[in-house]
Design a protein around this motif. Structure first.
Motif, PDB file in Angstrom:
ATOM      1  N   GLY A  42      15.031 101.365  11.313  1.00 51.93           N
ATOM      2  CA  GLY A  42      13.811 101.451  10.306  1.00 51.93           C
ATOM      3  C   GLY A  42      12.651 100.223  10.733  1.00 51.93           C
ATOM      4  N   PRO A  43      11.845 100.301   9.933  1.00 57.63           N
ATOM      5  CA  PRO A  43      10.605  99.357   9.932  1.00 57.63           C
ATOM      6  C   PRO A  43      11.136  98.088   9.612  1.00 57.63           C
ATOM      7  CG  PRO A  43       9.682 101.476   9.202  1.00 57.63           C
ATOM      8  CD  PRO A  43      11.163 101.580   9.132  1.00 57.63           C
ATOM      9  N   GLY A  44      11.022  96.772  10.509  1.00 57.08           N
ATOM     10  CA  GLY A  44      11.601  95.660   9.882  1.00 57.08           C
ATOM     11  C   GLY A  44      13.110  95.615   9.823  1.00 57.08           C
ATOM     12  N   GLU A  45      13.842  96.596  10.440  1.00 56.95           N
ATOM     13  CA  GLU A  45      15.153  96.352  10.283  1.00 56.95           C
ATOM     14  C   GLU A  45      15.841  96.268  11.658  1.00 56.95           C
ATOM     15  OE1 GLU A  45      14.864  97.034   6.190  1.00 56.95           O
ATOM     16  OE2 GLU A  45      16.685  96.661   7.316  1.00 56.95           O
ATOM     17  N   GLU A  46      17.217  95.934  11.701  1.00 54.91           N
ATOM     18  CA  GLU A  46      17.828  96.041  12.789  1.00 54.91           C
ATOM     19  C   GLU A  46      18.369  97.199  13.571  1.00 54.91           C
ATOM     20  OE1 GLU A  46      17.382  91.743  13.246  1.00 54.91           O
ATOM     21  OE2 GLU A  46      18.468  92.956  14.666  1.00 54.91           O
ATOM     22  N   ARG A  47      18.621  97.400  14.623  1.00 53.25           N
ATOM     23  CA  ARG A  47      19.029  98.528  15.231  1.00 53.25           C
ATOM     24  C   ARG A  47      20.663  98.780  14.688  1.00 53.25           C
ATOM     25  NH1 ARG A  47      17.167 100.424  20.908  1.00 53.25           N
ATOM     26  NH2 ARG A  47      15.317  99.570  20.144  1.00 53.25           N
ATOM     27  N   GLU A  48      20.872 100.082  14.171  1.00 56.14           N
ATOM     28  CA  GLU A  48      22.052 100.222  13.585  1.00 56.14           C
ATOM     29  C   GLU A  48      22.803 101.402  14.168  1.00 56.14           C
ATOM     30  OE1 GLU A  48      22.482 100.665   9.291  1.00 56.14           O
ATOM     31  OE2 GLU A  48      20.960 102.335   9.251  1.00 56.14           O
TER      32      GLU A  48
END
Length: 125
Positions: A42-48
């Motif tokens: 997601g925007p500004g998130e870590e890849r999960e």
């Protein structure tokens, strides 16, 4: 070299569903030796990690946040991996990536060595 290409993303309302596709190409010996997974960022998130599958087996595994809502599957003949995403929530908004690993069952980004370009999923009214 294995190549992966995602498709099927788009804009969907909360509670809706989409079917994401990942097309694999390259040497068959490489493709069929790999486990496959879906990740999202997601925007500004870590890849999960989202979901994984053993290409030549029956094992599937999911992140707790998507269990019961998302389903990963594959078609050996077409060399395709799918992610059916349903009961969608705004927090599911992300770029979804298809990836391949030799570490079967891994949920760790570092274990995945081939990646597609991603497909955008936006959940909004």
């Amino acid at each position: 070299q294995m190549q992966l290409a995602e498709s099927g993303g788009g804009l969907v309302q909360p509670g809706g569903s989409l079917r994401l596709s990942c097309a694999a190409s390259g040497p068959a010996s490489t493709i069929f030796d790999m486990g496959m997974g879906w990740f999202r960022q997601g925007p500004g998130e870590e890849r999960e990690f989202v979901a994984g599958i053993n290409w030549i087996g029956s094992a599937t595994y999911y992140a707790d946040s998507v269990k019961g809502r998302f389903t990963i599957s594959r078609d050996h003949i077409k060399k395709m991996v799918y992610l059916q995403i349903g009961s969608l929530k705004p927090e599911d908004t992300a770029v979804y990536y298809c990836a391949a690993t030799r570490s079967i069952g891994s949920r760790n980004r570092s274990d995945y060595i081939n990646w597609g370009q991603g497909t955008q999923v936006t959940v909004s009214s």
